[in-house]
Design an enzyme around this catalytic site. Structure first.
Site, PDB file in Angstrom:
ATOM      1  N   ASP A 154       0.833  -1.197   0.000  1.00 37.50           N
ATOM      2  CA  ASP A 154       0.000   0.000   0.000  1.00 37.50           C
ATOM      3  C   ASP A 154       0.873   1.254   0.000  1.00 37.50           C
ATOM      4  OD1 ASP A 154      -1.927   1.885   0.349  1.00 37.50           O
ATOM      5  OD2 ASP A 154      -2.341   1.390   2.445  1.00 37.50           O
ATOM      6  N   ASP A 199      -1.915   5.649  -5.135  1.00 31.37           N
ATOM      7  CA  ASP A 199      -2.191   4.805  -3.983  1.00 31.37           C
ATOM      8  C   ASP A 199      -2.422   3.361  -4.429  1.00 31.37           C
ATOM      9  OD1 ASP A 199      -3.178   3.546  -1.746  1.00 31.37           O
ATOM     10  OD2 ASP A 199      -4.803   4.956  -1.378  1.00 31.37           O
TER      11      ASP A 199
END
Ligand SMILES: *[C@@H]1O[C@H](CO)[C@@H](O)[C@H](O)[C@H]1NC(C)=O
Ligand SMILES: *[C@@H]1O[C@H](CO)[C@@H](O)[C@H](O)[C@H]1NC(C)=O
Ligand SMILES: *[C@@H]1O[C@H](CO)[C@@H](O)[C@H](O)[C@H]1NC(C)=O
Length: 429
Positions: free
Chosen positions: A86, A287
């Site tokens: 992430d 992201d």
């Protein structure tokens, strides 16, 4: 999606250690121990290049899984955990048998802490709370963390330090002590949040990220790259060993003093089929923890109306009964190749003082095939998804590209790539 990140030191949960076994640190017989050297004045300068990188295989999917995961072993003896990687959050954490509330893995697949808690006075606790100072009642208190992800998922726990046996691309294996979260209280509002992995590998810009820690040891440069393929296979690399020397479209990260954690680029202009749609000055968060792309209502509306207008007169018809995503078109389809002729590429054009680069997103990188074999739009209304007034470039847009987050030079780059060719490298863990 991991958009909002909040860390407090005021959680009232008590972190219980049930096992008091082998104390950290320890070593494996075949590996070298890295001394914990946290004084920034003594930091060695990591070598640039392929000698000092870690390559990890990634497996997953945009749909149905909603994440790409890598395997890492932790502790002594080493135990395998899968992590959703992430770039939208900093802290790495793993489901923790302390005991755990809201864990999705059974206790035997959780991490067991062993008196390796990080005290509040440790520089790594300061790194977690950076740029704010940690608020501790006593220096020896455990260093608590609390992360809230953009979709309402959360993890609460405390920092621990344990050994990660890492194989570097030059063949050396080091047992590196890294600090991460032992998450003993997870909240999962939906089936994918947090994902079904044992943990999250936080690769954001913050100082607690694993890459930032490896940089402090002088092992790698603070560079992250990933290449995720539409076939569900991909590569994550830590360090700059696989950064192509040419052909990368680089654009500087925006320095936003109110957000030091996310990778933000801009201003960008949205192009549809190579033409401007009058939407300029967009800022975008890169992201990898988000599966789809999210735009503010106005941008979303413009994209949807352009796409809908182009589908008039084509055989594609909406399938409102398919709730996989807000907009789906009736199949059955086996492959995106059956519909891509009806869709046009999107692009984001970044112009700065030095150059102008484009992130071209072909239809294959904004559409998915649902479980009901319809084709769905992987671009969502951010206001509806409650990710706030942010434009978020999730994994879907980054498929079949090498995407590089270069924290050394404060820039992000991408290059079209067949991720399978990278997988033929032989230095994977
Ligand atoms: C491999 O790279 C690491 C990290 O940069 C370095 O510390 C180590 O000495 C290198 N090993 C060899 C055999 O060159
Ligand atoms: C991680 O390891 C498990 C168990 O060996 C395996 O099934 C899985 O495919 C691995 N995942 C990756 C990303 O390599
Ligand atoms: C996006 O979501 C918000 C909040 O639900 C809603 O008010 C807005 O109309 C939506 N925009 C579009 C274009 O659907």
């Amino acid at each position: 999606m991991n958009v909002e990140m909040k860390i407090t030191s005021s959680t009232t949960m008590v972190f219980l250690f049930l096992v008091m076994s082998a104390n950290f640190p320890g070593t494996f017989s075949y590996t070298k121990q890295i001394p914990a050297k946290l004084n920034s004045f003594q930091l060695p300068q990591p070598k640039s290049g392929a000698a000092s990188s870690v390559f990890l295989r990634a497996l997953g999917s945009i749909y149905p899984l909603g994440y790409f995961a890598v395997n890492l072993t932790v502790g002594k003896p080493p135990k395998l955990f899968d992590f959703d990687f992430d770039t939208g959050s900093d802290l790495t954490w793993v489901q923790c048998d302390a005991p755990c509330t809201g864990c999705t893995k059974p206790p035997e697949k959780q991490y067991k802490p062993h008196k390796n808690i990080v005290p509040c006075s440790n520089p790594r606790c300061a790194a977690l709370h950076w740029p704010n100072p940690p608020r501790c009642k006593h220096p020896n208190d455990q260093c608590d963390y609390e992360i809230e992800y953009g979709d309402g998922g959360s993890s609460i726990g405390a920092l621990v330090t344990d050994l990660f046996p890492l194989r570097f691309s030059n063949g050396s294996v080091f047992n590196v002590p890294l600090t991460f979260g032992c998450g003993y209280n997870q909240h999962n509002p939906g089936p994918l949040s947090p994902p079904d992995t044992a943990g999250v590998l936080g690769l954001g810009r913050g100082r607690i990220s694993i890459v930032s820690q490896l940089r402090e040891y002088g092992l790698i440069r603070n560079v992250i790259g990933h290449c995720i393929g539409q076939n569900g296979r991909g590569v994550l690399f830590l360090g700059d060993g696989k950064v192509p020397s040419s052909g990368v479209a680089w654009t500087p990260m925006l320095q936003n003093s109110a957000d030091l954690k996310h990778y933000i680029l801009g201003p960008a202009e949205l192009l549809y089929s190579g033409k401007s749609c009058g939407l300029k000055d967009l800022t975008l968060i890169f992201d990898s923890g988000a599966s789809y792309a999210y735009f503010t209502s106005r941008v979303y509306q413009e994209i949807v109306s352009l796409i809908m207008r182009d589908l008039i007169g084509t055989p594609l018809k909406l399938a409102p009964d398919d709730k996989t995503l807000p907009i789906c078109w009736r199949g059955p389809f086996k492959a995106l190749g059956q519909v891509t002729e009806y869709f046009k590429p999107l692009a984001l054009s970044f112009t700065n003082r030095r150059n102008s680069v484009r992130l071209v997103v072909p239809p294959e990188a904004y559409l998915v095939i649902s479980g009901r074999k319809n084709v769905c739009l992987g671009i969502l209304n951010g206001s509806e998804a409650e990710v706030g007034e942010n434009n978020i470039i999730g994994e879907i847009f980054m498929q079949d590209k090498m995407v590089i987050y270069d924290n050394e030079k404060q820039r992000i780059g991408w290059k079209p790539e067949d991720c399978n060719t990278l997988l033929s490298l032989n230095h994977f863990i």
